[in-house]
Design a protein around this motif. Structure first.
Motif, mmCIF file in Angstrom:
data_model
loop_
_atom_site.group_PDB
_atom_site.id
_atom_site.type_symbol
_atom_site.label_atom_id
_atom_site.label_comp_id
_atom_site.label_asym_id
_atom_site.label_seq_id
_atom_site.Cartn_x
_atom_site.Cartn_y
_atom_site.Cartn_z
ATOM 1 N N SER A 232 0.768 -1.312 0.019
ATOM 2 C CA SER A 232 0.001 0.218 -0.009
ATOM 3 C C SER A 232 0.728 1.431 0.053
ATOM 4 O O SER A 232 0.327 2.492 -0.325
ATOM 5 C CB SER A 232 -1.054 0.089 1.259
ATOM 6 O OG SER A 232 -0.068 -0.181 2.358
ATOM 7 N N THR A 233 2.199 0.993 0.317
ATOM 8 C CA THR A 233 2.898 2.146 0.336
ATOM 9 C C THR A 233 3.469 2.830 -1.142
ATOM 10 O O THR A 233 3.230 3.782 -1.327
ATOM 11 C CB THR A 233 4.345 1.935 1.126
ATOM 12 O OG1 THR A 233 3.944 1.590 2.393
ATOM 13 C CG2 THR A 233 5.199 3.226 0.954
ATOM 14 N N ARG A 234 3.580 1.514 -1.862
ATOM 15 C CA ARG A 234 3.999 1.849 -3.281
ATOM 16 C C ARG A 234 2.723 1.759 -4.365
ATOM 17 O O ARG A 234 3.296 2.095 -5.433
ATOM 18 C CB ARG A 234 5.261 0.851 -3.905
ATOM 19 C CG ARG A 234 6.445 0.965 -2.780
ATOM 20 C CD ARG A 234 7.548 0.214 -3.275
ATOM 21 N NE ARG A 234 7.926 0.162 -4.590
ATOM 22 C CZ ARG A 234 8.219 -0.894 -5.299
ATOM 23 N NH1 ARG A 234 8.393 -2.280 -4.748
ATOM 24 N NH2 ARG A 234 8.764 -1.070 -6.389
ATOM 25 N N MET A 235 1.733 1.288 -3.674
ATOM 26 C CA MET A 235 0.549 1.007 -4.584
ATOM 27 C C MET A 235 1.065 0.020 -5.497
ATOM 28 O O MET A 235 0.510 0.294 -6.666
ATOM 29 C CB MET A 235 -0.062 2.418 -5.003
ATOM 30 C CG MET A 235 -0.543 3.353 -3.920
ATOM 31 S SD MET A 235 -1.687 2.703 -2.881
ATOM 32 C CE MET A 235 -3.131 2.606 -3.983
ATOM 33 N N LEU A 236 1.241 -0.908 -5.120
ATOM 34 C CA LEU A 236 1.677 -2.322 -6.203
ATOM 35 C C LEU A 236 1.186 -3.498 -5.596
ATOM 36 O O LEU A 236 1.152 -3.609 -4.381
ATOM 37 C CB LEU A 236 3.252 -2.172 -6.458
ATOM 38 C CG LEU A 236 3.846 -0.956 -7.100
ATOM 39 C CD1 LEU A 236 5.338 -1.136 -7.086
ATOM 40 C CD2 LEU A 236 3.118 -0.914 -8.541
ATOM 41 N N ILE A 237 0.875 -4.418 -6.441
ATOM 42 C CA ILE A 237 0.637 -5.713 -5.801
ATOM 43 C C ILE A 237 1.859 -6.561 -6.663
ATOM 44 O O ILE A 237 2.086 -6.527 -7.603
ATOM 45 C CB ILE A 237 -0.630 -6.351 -6.553
ATOM 46 C CG1 ILE A 237 -1.655 -5.410 -5.968
ATOM 47 C CG2 ILE A 237 -1.074 -7.810 -6.232
ATOM 48 C CD1 ILE A 237 -3.210 -5.769 -6.808
ATOM 49 N N ARG A 238 2.635 -7.304 -5.634
ATOM 50 C CA ARG A 238 3.583 -8.208 -6.361
ATOM 51 C C ARG A 238 2.793 -9.567 -6.835
ATOM 52 O O ARG A 238 2.150 -10.215 -5.954
ATOM 53 C CB ARG A 238 4.490 -8.493 -4.781
ATOM 54 C CG ARG A 238 5.773 -9.440 -5.341
ATOM 55 C CD ARG A 238 6.833 -9.428 -4.323
ATOM 56 N NE ARG A 238 7.564 -10.581 -4.328
ATOM 57 C CZ ARG A 238 8.767 -10.466 -5.152
ATOM 58 N NH1 ARG A 238 9.064 -9.377 -5.640
ATOM 59 N NH2 ARG A 238 9.686 -11.248 -5.370
#
Length: 246
Positions: free
Chosen positions: A100-106
């Motif tokens: 949620s910090t970088r607004m990405l899903i790994r």
């Protein structure tokens, strides 16, 4: 099944996959087992016709998510549509994959066994937080565990369960198109393209290695099609002395 030239006849009623599998087996028999390469020269693979994917409209996608059987499935289908992930990847996401910090899903070990990042929109993050809070209340969310656990908590939800959920949601939402596990992913790609997102950016978001794979969605994008001025329009515009609409 085989003609006089040694090729497999399409009139046999079997699909391209079966034909190609048989061709491979015969080629191995002739070239390796019998050491008769001359017998394999006329064996050719059959092309598998590529069909255009079914795509939902934005309004249909909204109805589908609203009709999902519960918050867990709504969040899971939301990831499939909001991030363009395959059901198999949605099912195997872990809580720690949501950044949620970088607004990405790994996405670990995507197609081609490559790790990559998928987009995480604010709306999708909020939907996932709603599910996380509900999952914590139910006691099914383990620390560093599956984002969408099954009843045992230690096992992830299966792709088959997601498939059943999306079909049930489509029926409740009154969507009569053929909805498959890939429909939400196809809709994600097409809607991005219709909104003007560069196709190379979409290629990265999907994890496609080849641009031509992503370009398939240009064929089903209605806005892309409607944005093209047809030759008849240009001809009529020339005869009337005005420029055709774009």
């Amino acid at each position: 099944m085989c003609g006089t030239s040694g090729t497999l006849l399409p009139s046999s009623g079997v699909g391209p996959a079966t034909i190609n599998s048989t061709v491979s087996a015969l080629r191995f028999l002739f070239t390796v087992t019998l050491n008769r390469r001359d017998l394999s020269r006329t064996l050719v693979n059959t092309r598998n016709p590529r069909k255009l994917p079914d795509v939902l409209s934005v309004e249909e996608a909204a109805r589908l998510l609203e009709a999902a059987p519960g918050i867990k499935y709504k969040a899971a289908l939301g990831v499939a549509y909001g991030a363009g992930l395959r059901f198999s990847k949605v099912a195997h996401l872990k809580i720690d994959d949501i950044d949620s910090t970088r607004m990405l899903i790994r996405v670990e070990q995507g197609k081609g066994r490559k790790d990559r990042n998928a987009m995480l929109s604010p709306q999708l993050l909020e939907l996932l937080r709603l599910w996380w809070r509900e999952g914590k209340r139910r006691g099914v969310m383990l620390p560093h565990g599956w984002l969408f656990p099954w009843r045992s908590r230690t096992d992830p939800i299966s792709s088959r369960q997601l498939h059943r959920a999306v079909q049930e949601a489509a029926e409740v939402a009154g969507i009569h198109k053929r909805v498959s596990p890939h429909t939400l992913r196809h809709s994600f790609d097409t809607h991005l393209l219709e909104d003007g997102t560069d196709i190379r950016v979409i290629q990265v978001l999907l994890g496609h290695s080849k641009l031509e794979t992503t370009a398939l969605y240009a064929k089903v994008s209605t806005r892309t099609i409607h944005a093209v001025a047809g030759p008849l329009d240009r001809l009529m515009a020339l005869t009337e002395g005005k420029s055709p609409d774009p």
